[in-house]
Write an enzyme that holds these catalytic residues in place. Sequence first.
Site, PDB file in Angstrom:
ATOM      1  N   ARG A 209       0.838  -1.199   0.000  1.00  0.00           N
ATOM      2  CA  ARG A 209       0.000   0.000   0.000  1.00  0.00           C
ATOM      3  C   ARG A 209       0.874   1.251   0.000  1.00  0.00           C
ATOM      4  O   ARG A 209       1.991   1.251   0.513  1.00  0.00           O
ATOM      5  CB  ARG A 209      -0.914   0.030   1.227  1.00  0.00           C
ATOM      6  CG  ARG A 209      -1.912  -1.122   1.302  1.00  0.00           C
ATOM      7  CD  ARG A 209      -2.730  -1.033   2.579  1.00  0.00           C
ATOM      8  NE  ARG A 209      -3.742  -2.074   2.665  1.00  0.00           N
ATOM      9  CZ  ARG A 209      -3.568  -3.249   3.256  1.00  0.00           C
ATOM     10  NH1 ARG A 209      -2.390  -3.528   3.818  1.00  0.00           N
ATOM     11  NH2 ARG A 209      -4.547  -4.133   3.293  1.00  0.00           N
ATOM     12  N   LYS A 250      -2.649  -1.476   8.433  1.00  0.00           N
ATOM     13  CA  LYS A 250      -4.112  -1.384   8.401  1.00  0.00           C
ATOM     14  C   LYS A 250      -4.768  -2.477   9.233  1.00  0.00           C
ATOM     15  O   LYS A 250      -5.741  -2.235   9.953  1.00  0.00           O
ATOM     16  CB  LYS A 250      -4.596  -1.456   6.952  1.00  0.00           C
ATOM     17  CG  LYS A 250      -6.078  -1.165   6.781  1.00  0.00           C
ATOM     18  CD  LYS A 250      -6.445  -1.093   5.314  1.00  0.00           C
ATOM     19  CE  LYS A 250      -7.912  -0.726   5.142  1.00  0.00           C
ATOM     20  NZ  LYS A 250      -8.281  -0.614   3.705  1.00  0.00           N
ATOM     21  N   TYR A 363     -11.150  -6.216  -5.025  1.00  0.00           N
ATOM     22  CA  TYR A 363     -10.424  -6.338  -6.289  1.00  0.00           C
ATOM     23  C   TYR A 363     -11.153  -7.238  -7.285  1.00  0.00           C
ATOM     24  O   TYR A 363     -10.538  -7.837  -8.157  1.00  0.00           O
ATOM     25  CB  TYR A 363      -9.012  -6.894  -6.035  1.00  0.00           C
ATOM     26  CG  TYR A 363      -8.196  -6.007  -5.147  1.00  0.00           C
ATOM     27  CD1 TYR A 363      -7.522  -4.904  -5.655  1.00  0.00           C
ATOM     28  CD2 TYR A 363      -8.131  -6.241  -3.773  1.00  0.00           C
ATOM     29  CE1 TYR A 363      -6.788  -4.072  -4.836  1.00  0.00           C
ATOM     30  CE2 TYR A 363      -7.399  -5.408  -2.942  1.00  0.00           C
ATOM     31  CZ  TYR A 363      -6.738  -4.331  -3.478  1.00  0.00           C
ATOM     32  OH  TYR A 363      -6.015  -3.502  -2.664  1.00  0.00           O
TER      33      TYR A 363
END
Length: 391
Positions: A209, A250, A363
């Site tokens: 990320r 995250k 995705y």
Amino acid sequence: MTGKRRGRGEGGLHWDEKRQRWIASVTIGYTPAGKRIVRRGSGKTKTEARNKLKQVLRDHEDGLAIAPAGYTVADAVTDWLTYALSGKSTSTRDKYRYLATTHIIPSLGARKLRDLSAEDVDKWLADKATILSTSTLGNLYSILNRAVSRAMARDKVKRNVVPLCAIPKGQPGRPSKSLTLDQAKALLTAAEDTPLYAYIVLSLLTGARTEELRALTWDHVDLDGRSHDEQAVPPSIMVWRSVREGGDTKTKKSRRTLALPRRAVVAIRRHRKLQDQDRERAGEDWQDHGLVFATSKGTELDAANVRRAFRRVIKKAGLNPKDWTPRELRHSFVSLLSDSGVRIEDIAELCGHAGTRVTEQVYRHQLRPVLLGGAAAMDRIFGLPDQDQET
């Protein structure tokens, strides 16, 4: 003949010449210092003033400390933005402040909080639904709901009407997309002579990320590996931190170590030499935070730095800068692996997802309907630039 004397607790009623309104008042008690505690209501007529006073007294009996009559939605939202976001990241606070000052305060801010109705909120949401995505509407609803709930907890208003309203369906958001193999190759070629080259290579070839790469430090980069050990260890990066509040990734699953494709190793070695040159030029102005990707003075890159540099590379690659963002390099990583036959379970692990469900949901446009580990696949896809084959 004298008029009828008012009964105990009925209070007084008088005309305020300056305000041009009738004022009804009553003493409800005394402070410890002996000062009278007075409640008032005003109106254009005597009846209106008395009714307003009755409402004030009912609030008092309900145990409410009456807020100033002019306390507005803007006051409540501003109070929430100021005091209720401690512990949130700077980017989160900035996002909420932007949404509030752009979409809530201009539309509802002047409304007195006690007069805010469910109909007001419904109409406001319906109006915003014509221009904003459903996701953004959800964020606006959440901000207003929490701001009014905080105000209610502090006796500024009797109840919160926001939960009575539903979030309407907004405009479809811009779907994320992925680069084709040819587009990805063109992007890498365009980036080669830019400061963002290693960043783009890592993001595209490892799926890290953007907030993870901005926090990556040199002590979490192993460019040599251990090929002579009984169990060979390839070059890798340890994705253990991010620029999120507190430095955590995250999710717990996002804390991972990723093998590096050969092209990424070459790019990072070259990047380290360029950073050494930046350090020499900056001299005493250099701030050493150990960051792999930093400004020319060694400080942390922010998201805007990356976006601006990325747009320049995208344009150089012959693509429209308005159509692409750095986060779509991660989507492209998923798409390219999927096209290469890597299993969805392996893709989910490489992306740092807790399971395949998130990978499939986020995705889904990048995954092939039928899926036949990461660094080896990327080496098959890209290989090395001609000038780096010997290296």
